[in-house]
Design a protein around this motif. Structure first.
Motif, PDB file in Angstrom:
ATOM      1  N   THR A 123       0.905  -1.386  -0.149  1.00  0.00           N
ATOM      2  CA  THR A 123       0.052  -0.116   0.415  1.00  0.00           C
ATOM      3  C   THR A 123       0.500   1.104   0.186  1.00  0.00           C
ATOM      4  N   VAL A 124       1.933   1.309   1.219  1.00  0.00           N
ATOM      5  CA  VAL A 124       2.587   2.284   0.627  1.00  0.00           C
ATOM      6  C   VAL A 124       3.380   3.150  -0.356  1.00  0.00           C
ATOM      7  N   TRP A 125       4.345   2.155  -0.252  1.00  0.00           N
ATOM      8  CA  TRP A 125       5.064   1.798  -1.545  1.00  0.00           C
ATOM      9  C   TRP A 125       4.547   1.787  -2.962  1.00  0.00           C
ATOM     10  N   GLY A 126       3.288   0.599  -3.214  1.00  0.00           N
ATOM     11  CA  GLY A 126       3.480   0.386  -4.226  1.00  0.00           C
ATOM     12  C   GLY A 126       3.151  -1.300  -4.570  1.00  0.00           C
ATOM     13  N   ALA A 127       2.139  -1.331  -5.965  1.00  0.00           N
ATOM     14  CA  ALA A 127       2.978  -2.694  -6.618  1.00  0.00           C
ATOM     15  C   ALA A 127       4.359  -2.883  -7.023  1.00  0.00           C
ATOM     16  N   PHE A 628     -11.790   4.392  -0.877  1.00  0.00           N
ATOM     17  CA  PHE A 628     -10.455   4.287  -0.357  1.00  0.00           C
ATOM     18  C   PHE A 628      -9.854   2.496  -1.139  1.00  0.00           C
ATOM     19  N   VAL A 629     -10.755   1.886  -0.924  1.00  0.00           N
ATOM     20  CA  VAL A 629     -10.365   0.783  -1.686  1.00  0.00           C
ATOM     21  C   VAL A 629      -9.748   0.653  -2.744  1.00  0.00           C
ATOM     22  N   GLN A 630     -10.804   1.126  -3.236  1.00  0.00           N
ATOM     23  CA  GLN A 630     -10.230   1.144  -5.359  1.00  0.00           C
ATOM     24  C   GLN A 630      -8.459   1.686  -5.136  1.00  0.00           C
ATOM     25  N   ALA A 631      -8.032   2.847  -4.088  1.00  0.00           N
ATOM     26  CA  ALA A 631      -6.875   3.449  -4.186  1.00  0.00           C
ATOM     27  C   ALA A 631      -6.320   2.387  -3.548  1.00  0.00           C
ATOM     28  N   PRO A 633      -5.868  -1.218  -2.509  1.00  0.00           N
ATOM     29  CA  PRO A 633      -7.141  -2.670  -2.838  1.00  0.00           C
ATOM     30  C   PRO A 633      -6.149  -2.968  -1.498  1.00  0.00           C
ATOM     31  N   GLU A 634      -4.344  -3.444  -1.619  1.00  0.00           N
ATOM     32  CA  GLU A 634      -4.254  -4.136  -0.560  1.00  0.00           C
ATOM     33  C   GLU A 634      -4.539  -4.175   1.118  1.00  0.00           C
ATOM     34  N   THR A 635      -5.273  -3.111   1.366  1.00  0.00           N
ATOM     35  CA  THR A 635      -5.244  -2.499   2.355  1.00  0.00           C
ATOM     36  C   THR A 635      -6.574  -3.683   3.419  1.00  0.00           C
ATOM     37  N   ARG A 636      -7.479  -4.189   2.115  1.00  0.00           N
ATOM     38  CA  ARG A 636      -8.200  -5.105   2.755  1.00  0.00           C
ATOM     39  C   ARG A 636      -7.672  -6.698   3.336  1.00  0.00           C
ATOM     40  N   PHE A 637      -6.859  -6.817   2.500  1.00  0.00           N
ATOM     41  CA  PHE A 637      -5.897  -8.039   2.966  1.00  0.00           C
ATOM     42  C   PHE A 637      -5.139  -7.936   4.041  1.00  0.00           C
ATOM     43  N   ALA A 638      -4.850  -6.481   4.645  1.00  0.00           N
ATOM     44  CA  ALA A 638      -4.031  -5.679   5.812  1.00  0.00           C
ATOM     45  C   ALA A 638      -5.336  -6.035   7.043  1.00  0.00           C
ATOM     46  N   LEU A 639      -6.726  -5.902   6.448  1.00  0.00           N
ATOM     47  CA  LEU A 639      -7.172  -5.941   7.820  1.00  0.00           C
ATOM     48  C   LEU A 639      -7.146  -7.288   7.880  1.00  0.00           C
ATOM     49  N   LEU A 640      -7.404  -8.196   7.067  1.00  0.00           N
ATOM     50  CA  LEU A 640      -7.810  -9.692   7.315  1.00  0.00           C
ATOM     51  C   LEU A 640      -7.298  -9.841   8.229  1.00  0.00           C
ATOM     52  N   GLY A 641      -5.568  -9.905   8.174  1.00  0.00           N
ATOM     53  CA  GLY A 641      -4.168  -9.822   9.127  1.00  0.00           C
ATOM     54  C   GLY A 641      -4.465  -9.405  10.197  1.00  0.00           C
ATOM     55  N   VAL A 642      -5.172  -8.442  10.550  1.00  0.00           N
ATOM     56  CA  VAL A 642      -5.459  -7.587  11.419  1.00  0.00           C
ATOM     57  C   VAL A 642      -6.366  -8.189  12.487  1.00  0.00           C
ATOM     58  N   VAL A 643      -7.442  -8.598  11.566  1.00  0.00           N
ATOM     59  CA  VAL A 643      -8.776  -9.566  12.630  1.00  0.00           C
ATOM     60  C   VAL A 643      -8.288 -10.151  13.137  1.00  0.00           C
ATOM     61  N   LEU A 644      -7.675 -11.686  11.869  1.00  0.00           N
ATOM     62  CA  LEU A 644      -6.946 -12.213  12.484  1.00  0.00           C
ATOM     63  C   LEU A 644      -6.189 -12.481  14.019  1.00  0.00           C
ATOM     64  N   ILE A 645      -4.999 -11.725  14.011  1.00  0.00           N
ATOM     65  CA  ILE A 645      -4.329 -10.838  15.395  1.00  0.00           C
ATOM     66  C   ILE A 645      -5.473 -11.150  16.146  1.00  0.00           C
ATOM     67  N   VAL A 646      -6.217 -10.250  16.139  1.00  0.00           N
ATOM     68  CA  VAL A 646      -7.404 -10.084  17.250  1.00  0.00           C
ATOM     69  C   VAL A 646      -7.761 -10.981  17.428  1.00  0.00           C
ATOM     70  N   LEU A 647      -8.455 -12.224  16.888  1.00  0.00           N
ATOM     71  CA  LEU A 647      -9.033 -13.142  16.986  1.00  0.00           C
ATOM     72  C   LEU A 647      -8.053 -13.539  17.707  1.00  0.00           C
ATOM     73  N   MET A 648      -7.265 -14.106  17.543  1.00  0.00           N
ATOM     74  CA  MET A 648      -6.110 -14.907  18.398  1.00  0.00           C
ATOM     75  C   MET A 648      -5.953 -14.753  19.194  1.00  0.00           C
ATOM     76  N   VAL A 649      -5.654 -13.315  19.918  1.00  0.00           N
ATOM     77  CA  VAL A 649      -5.637 -12.560  21.042  1.00  0.00           C
ATOM     78  C   VAL A 649      -6.588 -13.066  22.089  1.00  0.00           C
ATOM     79  N   PHE A 650      -7.556 -12.341  21.250  1.00  0.00           N
ATOM     80  CA  PHE A 650      -8.859 -12.253  22.355  1.00  0.00           C
ATOM     81  C   PHE A 650      -9.957 -13.170  21.763  1.00  0.00           C
ATOM     82  N   ARG A 651     -10.238 -13.588  21.292  1.00  0.00           N
ATOM     83  CA  ARG A 651     -10.568 -14.963  21.441  1.00  0.00           C
ATOM     84  C   ARG A 651     -10.591 -16.549  19.871  1.00  0.00           C
TER      85      ARG A 651
END
Lengths: 677, 264
Positions: A123-127, A628-631, A633-651
């Motif tokens: 996302t930051v440096w581009g593809a 934002f996602v159109q600009a 698109p990779e942030t969706r995968f980042a979000l999935l990763g974050v959700v996973l980390i949250v799940l692992m820690v909390f549930r």
């Protein structure tokens, strides 16, 4: 001799870089027994940060940002410091809460961290690749040894830096008080805490040093090859992990030795083997698989007992979590518990709902997406057998999927159509033969893969399956005659029943749904029997299971075989539904994605994999409407990763945890027992 | 209730001959000979660190002895894996209760019956009548055993690890018994229990023996051991200090010295 000398020189440079990154894995593993898959991404960040700090300006998030334009040593120091700080932060947020969790939890978390970092970097440096700026030493003429071996000045710098860093670290570990504390924590964390060693700080230091080494390796790698890219850390990360395991994970001299061996073997292999450069990635993984089979503790490592950690992600609930988070999950639980109590009626209701959706959804576009949901749900169900029920992390599951897809595609297209001119419509029945055939073939592969891993502890097992998956992918890319290589196979016929083409999106959806019913039914029947009880017992406490007369090794193999069968079976339909496959479809990322879907939905449940697939794939599409996602698109995968980390820690049990699967055959209970219950 | 095994015969059920276990340079067990009779409640006692748990681990296959041989029910079993020991008829419980998390009481007990199932994958997937019958028979047996160990049918569907400590112990015993063992090995079954619970478990042990199953147990409570066991083996520093009927063994000055720490 000249050729050999040059290969050896190249191998040494590569080996020095692998060795540096291997130190990162080995150091952290030594102290906390965690294989931190995210070091590959810290390696990549080291390269990006160094390059950015050296340039006068960089495009970040699409806008040009002025940069200081430091020279390489200054930029490298800055990048190493930043990456080290990031490593400590990651440990604090994602790993420290899981210090006493079952081993699967931090392993999955580290994979999630990896996905987050890589997606954010893209996302930051581009593809595109970022060209690594030239350093003035790099413009000097190369050094020539024995008249024929060319070594650039920077190659020498790389080797000297690696050597200095290794010696410095060894001295630090041996002499300094922090180093002593590290060794003490590595021996016995509890005892170290009792004698007053601040173990959390020691672990943070290990992460800081490890991340620094990964960054150093990454920037040297980028410097040598002239570019930085968001996915550049993936393969070198795996190689470094291989090197660490090769040398004996936990041992710093072992990491150095493993790195050098791997670098040399790769350089020599790509130089001397026919078509060696194409196969060089496979060489390292074959080496890894072979070594783990013969000497799992590595060359210099101490043998560790194959004592699997007890307890699983599902056995206990997390003690962390804010009240509102718990309340939210409690609502989910309430609904699921009610649904689970309804038993088969709930399953039938779900199926009816799916049929209804399939009938009323008007758009072909959404039907295709829903078909993907069902396919990914089935694949995730297959992975769930091994990860969710038997509790073994499998990073090579995509290989089974690939086996199924390639089997049917090769038969239909490359053999029957291209060689014998048989029209696919005339042999439509072959598809129905291929489904079980591919299942059996993949199950056979699974047993082959499983056999050597049975003696290995959980995290080694993950590495081994990962190596196996990569080998299959490299074979699919390079064995042109068999697989058509990177071009893939086109023109795979759509499913067909008695001459009626089932190519329409609606027909495909119902085809997928029918297969899903079969898959879930078969898995459920196995799980709700003594076989499933043996799997769950292995997951919860392998030793106790063994003491109860469960031949655990054999039942682990059965779990592999069952999961492989599902992978191959679904792979056949996948190929016919996509009508085109290529090695890209079967990357490790797909495996990680499937794993995340299972974890998201709930390990060890029947609906979990489908819930996970539904949430993710529908989100993937819906999010595309957000600007934002159109600009980015990779942030969706980042979000999935974050959700996973949250799940692992909390549930760690996932969303559908309360849909706890009963492990007895329905209807096998005495009538009076049912009333009592 | 029907007996769990066939008629006893005079030769010892389990014989350990010259068992030695070394961990590196440390000798945990040295040249131990011991025999468990077919109808015994056999106590394995000794001060802390005497090697009792090591011996139990040898007898259940968890530790392979450095030297020595094990004969169980007339056959050498030293080379078998842990599950092989269980399949031959040695069932155990653990010092720190090891029930399977996330499993109900009924499911946990059924894991113990693993070796008594034989349906293949296809019979399971198609739920053939034989597979269903085997499952129903074992579930019925599990309910019988839950009652036998003093638990009501109402706990069957509770997650086993949420039960009280004493009840978890009983579930562990039921899980061991469902395999139809010839020898039940109990590692400190009375630890952490009050007097009432202790006497209940002691009664349970007697009932197990009455079913024709020999019992070998590690225990610290000498009161209970004296009343419950009909044979004792005393370990000290990994060696056998005494062996015989409880009243003789406990009267032995060497044993008293070992326990009370008097100079010999």
């Amino acid at each position: 001799m000249d050729y050999l000398g040059q290969l050896l020189a190249n191998g040494l440079v590569l080996g020095a870089i692998y060795a540096l990154a291997a130190v990162a894995f080995t150091l952290v593993y030594g102290v906390v027994r965690l294989v931190n898959f995210a070091f590959g991404e810290l390696f990549m960040l080291g390269a990006f940060l160094t390059a950015s700090l050296m340039l006068p300006e960089v495009r970040l998030l699409g806008t040009i940002v002025p940069m200081p334009g430091f020279s390489l040593p200054v930029a490298a120091a800055g990048a190493i410091a930043l990456t080290a700080a990031l490593g400590v932060l990651v440990d604090r947020i994602a790993y420290r809460p899981l210090r006493n969790a079952p081993r699967l939890a931090p392993l999955i978390t580290s994979i999630a961290v990896s996905v987050v970092l890589q997606s954010l970097a893209q996302t930051v440096w581009g593809a595109e690749e970022l060209r690594f700026p030239e350093f003035h030493l790099a413009t000097l003429p190369p050094v020539v040894l024995f008249d024929s071996i060319y070594l650039s000045v920077m190659d020498l710098v790389v080797m000297a830096t690696a050597l200095a860093a290794m010696l410095g670290l060894s001295a630090f570990i041996a002499r300094s008080s922090l180093g002593r504390a590290m060794r003490a924590s590595a021996e016995d964390q509890m005892a170290a805490t009792l004698v007053g060693i601040p173990v959390n700080r020691v672990v943070a230091a290990a992460f800081a040093i490890g991340s620094g080494f990964a960054a150093l390796a990454g920037l040297l790698y980028a410097q040598t090859y002239g570019f930085a890219h968001s996915s550049m850390g993936f393969l070198p990360g795996l190689k470094a992990l291989t090197a660490a395991v090769l040398g004996g994970i936990g041992s710093i001299p072992g990491a150095a030795l493993g790195g050098l061996i791997l670098g040399l073997v790769e350089a020599l292999g790509s130089g001397y083997l026919p078509n060696g450069t194409a196969w060089k990635d496979a060489i390292s993984f074959v080496l890894l698989v072979g070594l783990l089979y013969l000497r799992p503790q590595g060359l210099l490592g101490k043998p560790e007992l194959n004592a699997a950690g007890r307890g699983s992600l599902l056995g206990g609930a997390s003690e962390f979590g804010a009240a509102w988070l718990r309340a939210a999950f409690a609502k989910v639980d309430g609904g699921l518990t009610r649904a689970a109590a309804a038993g088969p009626r709930a399953a039938l209701a779900l199926l009816a709902l799916a049929i209804l959706v399939g009938l009323v959804v008007p758009s072909d576009y959404w039907l295709r997406i829903l078909t993907m949901v069902v396919i990914y749900g089935m694949l995730a169900s297959g992975l769930n057998v091994i990860v969710g029920f038997a509790g073994l992390l499998d990073l090579g599951f995509v290989a089974f999927w690939a086996v199924g897809s390639y089997l049917t595609s090769i038969l239909f297209v490359l053999v029957l159509k291209d060689q014998f001119g048989v029209a696919p419509a005339d042999i439509w029945w072959l598809l129905y033969l291929n489904l079980p055939l591919a299942g059996l073939l993949a199950a056979g592969f699974a047993v082959l893969l499983g056999t050597p891993t049975l003696r290995l502890r959980g995290d080694y097992l993950a590495i081994m399956t990962l190596g196996f998956g990569e080998i299959v992918r490299v074979v699919a890319i390079n064995w042109m005659d068999l697989t058509n290589g990177p071009m893939g196979i086109r023109g795979i016929p759509a499913p067909n029943l008695f001459g009626i083409a089932l190519g329409s999106p609606r027909a495909q959806f119902f085809f997928a749904l029918a297969l899903a019913v079969l898959v879930v039914f078969a898995i459920a029947r196995l799980v709700r029997s003594y076989v499933g009880r043996a799997w769950v017992a292995i997951r919860e406490d392998e030793e106790a299971a063994e003491a109860m007369g469960v031949p655990t090794a054999r039942y682990k193999l059965y779990a592999y075989a069952a999961s492989g069968f599902v992978g191959g079976f679904v792979g056949v339909f996948y190929a016919h539904s996509q009508q085109y496959i290529s090695p890209l479809n079967f990357s490790l990322f797909e495996n990680i994605l499937l794993l995340m879907l299972v974890v998201l939905g709930g390990l060890g449940t029947f609906v979990g994999p489908f819930i996970g697939a539904l949430i993710w794939i529908v989100f993937l599409q819906l999010a595309l409407d957000l600007p934002f996602v159109q600009a980015y698109p990779e942030t969706r995968f980042a979000l999935l990763g974050v959700v996973l980390i949250v799940l692992m820690v909390f549930r760690p049990q996932g969303l559908a945890a309360s849909a706890r699967v009963a492990l007895t055959m329905p209807g096998a209970r005495p009538a009076n027992a049912k009333e009592a219950a | 209730m029907k007996p769990l095994t066939g008629a006893p015969s005079p030769a010892p059920l389990l014989e350990a001959r010259a068992i030695t276990v070394r961990f590196g340079g440390l000798e945990a067990v040295g040249g131990l000979d011991m025999a468990v009779a077919r109808d015994a409640i056999h106590g394995l006692i000794g001060p802390n660190g005497a090697g009792k748990t090591t011996v139990l681990n040898v007898l259940t296959g968890f530790i392979r002895p450095t030297e020595g041989e094990l004969v169980f029910d007339g056959a050498e079993i030293g080379g078998l894996g842990v599950n092989g020991f269980a399949r031959r008829g040695l069932a155990r419980t653990f010092q720190n209760i090891r029930l399977f998390g996330a499993m109900t009481v009924l499911e946990s007990v059924l894991v113990g019956a693993h070796q008594r199932f034989s349906a293949n994958a296809l019979s399971l997937v198609f739920a053939r009548r034989s597979a269903r019958a085997a499952e129903a028979a074992m579930i019925a047996r599990a309910y019988e055993l839950l009652e036998f160990v003093g638990l009501g049918a109402d706990v069957a569907d509770r997650v086993a690890t949420t039960l009280s400590y004493g009840h978890q112990r009983r579930v562990e015993i039921a899980r061991a018994l469902i395999s139809a063992p010839k020898l039940l090995l109990l590692d400190e079954p009375l630890a952490g229990m009050n007097a009432v619970e202790k006497s209940e478990i002691a009664d349970l042990v007697r009932q197990v023996r009455a079913q024709g199953i020999a019992v070998l147990l590690i225990e610290h409570d000498m009161q209970v051991v004296r009343r419950l066991c009909d044979h004792l083996t005393v370990l000290e520093y990994g060696r056998k200090l005494a062996d015989g009927p409880p009243e003789d063994v406990l009267a032995d000055p060497a044993v008293q010295a070992a326990y009370l720490g008097r100079a010999r």
